[in-house]
Design an enzyme around this catalytic site. Structure first.
Site, PDB file in Angstrom:
ATOM      1  N   THR A  25       2.075  -4.218  63.926  1.00 13.56           N
ATOM      2  CA  THR A  25       3.349  -4.432  64.243  1.00 13.56           C
ATOM      3  C   THR A  25       3.707  -5.848  64.286  1.00 13.56           C
ATOM      4  O   THR A  25       2.738  -7.183  64.535  1.00 13.56           O
ATOM      5  CB  THR A  25       3.999  -4.157  65.860  1.00 13.56           C
ATOM      6  OG1 THR A  25       4.173  -2.758  65.276  1.00 13.56           O
ATOM      7  CG2 THR A  25       5.721  -4.199  65.735  1.00 13.56           C
ATOM      8  N   HIS A 178       1.267   8.286  63.174  1.00 11.52           N
ATOM      9  CA  HIS A 178       0.599   8.312  64.741  1.00 11.52           C
ATOM     10  C   HIS A 178       0.878   8.908  65.943  1.00 11.52           C
ATOM     11  O   HIS A 178       2.930   9.507  67.000  1.00 11.52           O
ATOM     12  CB  HIS A 178       1.872   7.054  64.588  1.00 11.52           C
ATOM     13  CG  HIS A 178       2.032   5.684  65.582  1.00 11.52           C
ATOM     14  ND1 HIS A 178       0.362   6.496  66.442  1.00 11.52           N
ATOM     15  CD2 HIS A 178       2.169   4.633  66.068  1.00 11.52           C
ATOM     16  CE1 HIS A 178       0.344   4.971  66.987  1.00 11.52           C
ATOM     17  NE2 HIS A 178       0.621   3.633  67.009  1.00 11.52           N
ATOM     18  N   ASN A 181      -0.948   5.802  71.569  1.00 13.26           N
ATOM     19  CA  ASN A 181      -0.705   4.095  72.319  1.00 13.26           C
ATOM     20  C   ASN A 181       0.267   4.721  72.720  1.00 13.26           C
ATOM     21  O   ASN A 181       1.258   3.444  73.244  1.00 13.26           O
ATOM     22  CB  ASN A 181      -0.719   3.369  70.872  1.00 13.26           C
ATOM     23  CG  ASN A 181      -1.332   3.157  70.243  1.00 13.26           C
ATOM     24  OD1 ASN A 181      -3.063   3.664  70.206  1.00 13.26           O
ATOM     25  ND2 ASN A 181      -1.464   2.201  69.176  1.00 13.26           N
ATOM     26  N   ASN A 238       1.073   1.726  77.128  1.00 14.88           N
ATOM     27  CA  ASN A 238       2.356   2.506  77.309  1.00 14.88           C
ATOM     28  C   ASN A 238       3.181   2.977  78.538  1.00 14.88           C
ATOM     29  O   ASN A 238       3.555   3.842  78.302  1.00 14.88           O
ATOM     30  CB  ASN A 238       2.936   2.910  75.849  1.00 14.88           C
ATOM     31  CG  ASN A 238       2.955   1.554  74.959  1.00 14.88           C
ATOM     32  OD1 ASN A 238       3.872   0.532  75.452  1.00 14.88           O
ATOM     33  ND2 ASN A 238       3.148   1.720  73.763  1.00 14.88           N
TER      34      ASN A 238
END
Length: 366
Positions: A25, A178, A181, A238
């Site tokens: 990112t 995805h 994470n 996270n």
């Protein structure tokens, strides 16, 4: 020369080496639309065996950080087509990572300023990135989410397959789902973020349900041979807790074997951190997948250097090694690894947001 630098076919995608560029990112796509700066960035790195783009939002609701790209508008698809055309012209292969952040978002980034969605209304002790009125970027606490209604799940799954179709329209060679994470799919997997009492919460079978339904929908739309998935069994990223991950992720990987995926992308350890943060038997996990007939290429990631990557591939422990930050500062990373050349240092101050500096300004070898 090591097998690391030899070609391999993963699903329907033939790649020139076993070195992948991991998703990174960079917050340089205002309006969620890829632009010519993004085109140059990816073109410079086309010598990677496979480029996996930065995480790309499947919907406005799936957006969690300012100036990250999406795949839910006509302009975004056009922008990505410029990227894929440039990469292909330079001889590269590129897939995009399909992303829904779930609770890792902020109301200012959501449609009509609404709450982010999540399995349960539990705020994450985490940060997201927004743009200030003066144009500078800053990291702030995520907003409190609301729980997805059961009636919303079908349209959420639809957003994934629509994004996969949009990726094909944009010229990508495939997609990566995805599920790592601490973002939405992993929020459903982990018990501390998923306190549901319906068919998507509680038991392992229920918590893996959404990920499997998303994979099934994407595979039905574009084929398993063009689909990969990213998993991070022991990451605490996270604010997802690592609680008895072996049975959870074994159940998931065994079920994934049925889909004939192109590759499984595994983050070993804590994302961007220690590789030994929690116990996990990686070998038996992979063996469980193979025992169920899973044939996808096995991609490993997290803290690999040249020697570790060569060993992983030569030993057969991995088919592909993904490198993250080294690809930021070394657009010609494959050549540098092959020649055992010195790597450019990374400019930490330019990682997120901004313009060309620290993005397309890193030098390649002559």
């Amino acid at each position: 020369m090591s097998k690391l630098f030899e070609p391999i076919k993963i699903g329907s995608i033939s790649i020139s080496s076993r070195i992948a560029m991991a998703p990174l990112t960079r917050n340089r796509s205002p309006g969620a639309i890829p632009n010519m700066l993004n085109v140059e960035y990816y073109r410079q790195r086309a010598s990677a065996g496979l480029i996996i783009t930065e995480a790309t939002a499947i919907s406005h609701q799936g957006q969690g950080y300012a100036h990250v790209p999406g795949l839910y508008s006509t302009d975004a698809i056009k922008g990505w087509k410029e990227v894929t055309d440039a990469v292909h012209k330079a001889g590269g292969k590129i897939v995009t990572q399909l992303w829904h952040v779930g609770r890792i978002s902020h109301t200012s980034l959501q449609p009509d300023g609404g709450k982010p969605v999540a399995p349960s209304p539990i705020a994450a002790k985490s940060k997201t990135y927004i743009i200030n009125p003066d144009g500078t970027g800053t990291f702030i606490d995520t907003s409190e989410p609301r729980a997805l209604e059961l009636s919303e799940i079908p349209s959420l799954i639809e957003d994934y397959w629509k994004a996969a179709r949009a990726a094909m329209d944009a010229g990508f060679d495939g997609v990566e789902i995805h599920a790592a994470n601490g973002y939405l799919l992993e929020q459903f997997l982990r018990p501390n973020s998923n306190q549901r009492t319906d068919s998507y919460g509680g038991s392992i079978e229920n918590r893996i349900r959404l990920t499997l339904e998303v994979v099934e929908a994407v595979v039905q739309e574009i084929g398993g041979e063009r689909t990969g998935i990213r998993l991070s069994p022991v990451t605490p990223a996270n604010d997802v807790e690592v609680v008895d991950p072996q049975p959870l992720y074994t159940a998931l990987i065994e079920r994934l074997a049925a889909f004939d995926l192109a590759y499984i992308h595994v983050i070993e350890g804590a994302t961007g951190g220690p590789r030994d943060n929690a116990p996990f038997d990686w070998e038996s996990w992979k063996a469980a997948y193979r025992a169920k007939g899973g044939k996808a290429a096995w991609m490993v990631n997290n803290g690999y250097d040249r020697d570790m990557a060569i060993d992983a591939v030569e030993s057969g422990r991995a088919d592909i090694v993904a490198f993250g930050k080294p690809f930021i500062s070394n657009p010609d990373l494959v050549r540098r690894l092959r020649d055992n050349a010195e790597l450019n240092p990374l400019e930490q101050a330019t990682l997120y947001g901004g313009g060309a500096e620290g993005y397309t300004t890193y030098s390649a070898l002559d």
